[in-house]
Design a protein around this motif. Structure first.
Motif, mmCIF file in Angstrom:
data_model
loop_
_atom_site.group_PDB
_atom_site.id
_atom_site.type_symbol
_atom_site.label_atom_id
_atom_site.label_comp_id
_atom_site.label_asym_id
_atom_site.label_seq_id
_atom_site.Cartn_x
_atom_site.Cartn_y
_atom_site.Cartn_z
ATOM 1 N N LEU A 197 0.827 -1.207 0.000
ATOM 2 C CA LEU A 197 0.000 0.000 0.000
ATOM 3 C C LEU A 197 0.858 1.252 0.000
ATOM 4 N N ASN A 198 1.931 1.260 0.766
ATOM 5 C CA ASN A 198 2.809 2.434 0.797
ATOM 6 C C ASN A 198 3.499 2.663 -0.543
ATOM 7 N N GLU A 199 3.867 1.596 -1.221
ATOM 8 C CA GLU A 199 4.448 1.737 -2.559
ATOM 9 C C GLU A 199 3.433 2.351 -3.525
ATOM 10 N N ILE A 200 2.193 1.888 -3.445
ATOM 11 C CA ILE A 200 1.140 2.432 -4.313
ATOM 12 C C ILE A 200 0.874 3.891 -3.962
ATOM 13 N N ALA A 201 0.889 4.223 -2.680
ATOM 14 C CA ALA A 201 0.679 5.614 -2.260
ATOM 15 C C ALA A 201 1.766 6.513 -2.836
ATOM 16 N N GLU A 202 3.011 6.075 -2.789
ATOM 17 C CA GLU A 202 4.121 6.871 -3.346
ATOM 18 C C GLU A 202 3.964 7.031 -4.854
ATOM 19 N N GLU A 203 3.578 5.951 -5.547
ATOM 20 C CA GLU A 203 3.374 6.023 -6.994
ATOM 21 C C GLU A 203 2.220 6.968 -7.333
ATOM 22 N N THR A 204 1.169 6.938 -6.524
ATOM 23 C CA THR A 204 0.025 7.818 -6.747
ATOM 24 C C THR A 204 0.430 9.273 -6.537
ATOM 25 N N MET A 205 1.250 9.543 -5.525
ATOM 26 C CA MET A 205 1.716 10.912 -5.302
ATOM 27 C C MET A 205 2.602 11.364 -6.461
ATOM 28 N N THR A 206 3.431 10.493 -6.974
ATOM 29 C CA THR A 206 4.256 10.844 -8.135
ATOM 30 C C THR A 206 3.374 11.226 -9.313
ATOM 31 N N ASP A 207 2.327 10.453 -9.552
ATOM 32 C CA ASP A 207 1.363 10.746 -10.617
ATOM 33 C C ASP A 207 0.727 12.114 -10.373
ATOM 34 N N ALA A 208 0.286 12.363 -9.146
ATOM 35 C CA ALA A 208 -0.353 13.648 -8.825
ATOM 36 C C ALA A 208 0.606 14.802 -9.071
ATOM 37 N N LYS A 209 1.857 14.658 -8.648
ATOM 38 C CA LYS A 209 2.838 15.725 -8.840
ATOM 39 C C LYS A 209 3.118 15.984 -10.315
ATOM 40 N N GLU A 210 3.097 14.928 -11.117
ATOM 41 C CA GLU A 210 3.322 15.094 -12.557
ATOM 42 C C GLU A 210 2.218 15.916 -13.205
ATOM 43 N N ASN A 211 1.056 15.993 -12.560
ATOM 44 C CA ASN A 211 -0.087 16.721 -13.107
ATOM 45 C C ASN A 211 -0.471 17.941 -12.283
ATOM 46 N N THR A 212 0.377 18.316 -11.332
ATOM 47 C CA THR A 212 0.113 19.486 -10.497
ATOM 48 C C THR A 212 0.429 20.756 -11.286
ATOM 49 N N PRO A 213 -0.477 21.729 -11.253
ATOM 50 C CA PRO A 213 -0.178 23.006 -11.899
ATOM 51 C C PRO A 213 1.088 23.627 -11.295
ATOM 52 N N VAL A 214 1.904 24.218 -12.157
ATOM 53 C CA VAL A 214 3.165 24.803 -11.701
ATOM 54 C C VAL A 214 3.256 26.244 -12.170
ATOM 55 N N GLU A 215 3.420 27.134 -11.212
ATOM 56 C CA GLU A 215 3.777 28.509 -11.527
ATOM 57 C C GLU A 215 5.183 28.767 -10.991
ATOM 58 N N PHE A 216 5.380 28.466 -9.715
ATOM 59 C CA PHE A 216 6.694 28.619 -9.095
ATOM 60 C C PHE A 216 7.246 27.295 -8.576
ATOM 61 N N GLY A 217 6.392 26.277 -8.467
ATOM 62 C CA GLY A 217 6.825 24.949 -8.046
ATOM 63 C C GLY A 217 6.590 24.613 -6.588
ATOM 64 N N ARG A 218 6.131 25.583 -5.793
ATOM 65 C CA ARG A 218 5.945 25.336 -4.370
ATOM 66 C C ARG A 218 4.828 24.314 -4.105
ATOM 67 N N LEU A 219 3.718 24.419 -4.832
ATOM 68 C CA LEU A 219 2.615 23.481 -4.653
ATOM 69 C C LEU A 219 3.071 22.058 -4.982
ATOM 70 N N LYS A 220 3.694 21.900 -6.115
ATOM 71 C CA LYS A 220 4.178 20.581 -6.532
ATOM 72 C C LYS A 220 5.151 20.010 -5.505
#
Length: 109
Positions: A17-40
């Motif tokens: 489950l922790n491996e899947i959680a990390e992979e899911t966060m990586t996916d989310a970060k790849e699609n996070t809007p970026v202006e300055f990068g702080r949110l990502k």
């Protein structure tokens, strides 16, 4: 031995489950809007699963994370609204198979 397998299962499930959680966060970060990068950069797994608590929590830690996530009327040159929700939904499509494969790789069979 069935008892040994039963004893190993919760720990193996937590690791998977922790491996899947990390992979899911990586996916989310790849699609996070970026202006300055702080949110990502603020995205992280904020709570990891344990053998006694098979839950993981993902979070973004800026004061503007929720509005950026929820506003469907804003165009983002990089990323998308609902970046975390969409990543979780993509994970849900094959979650059971991924958990089974992860557990199997840890305890064998």
């Amino acid at each position: 031995n069935l008892q040994a397998l039963a004893a190993a299962l919760p720990a193996a499930a937590a690791v998977a489950l922790n491996e899947i959680a990390e992979e899911t966060m990586t996916d989310a970060k790849e699609n996070t809007p970026v202006e300055f990068g702080r949110l990502k950069a603020s995205g992280h797994v904020s709570e990891y699963a344990t053998p006694g608590n098979l839950e993981a929590e993902l979070a973004f830690g800026t004061e503007y994370a929720v509005p950026v996530h929820e506003r469907l009327d804003v165009h983002h040159p990089v990323g998308e609204a609902k970046f975390l929700e969409n990543a979780v939904n993509r994970t849900a499509n094959d979650f059971g198979q991924r958990m089974a494969a992860g557990i199997h790789s840890i305890i064998g069979g």
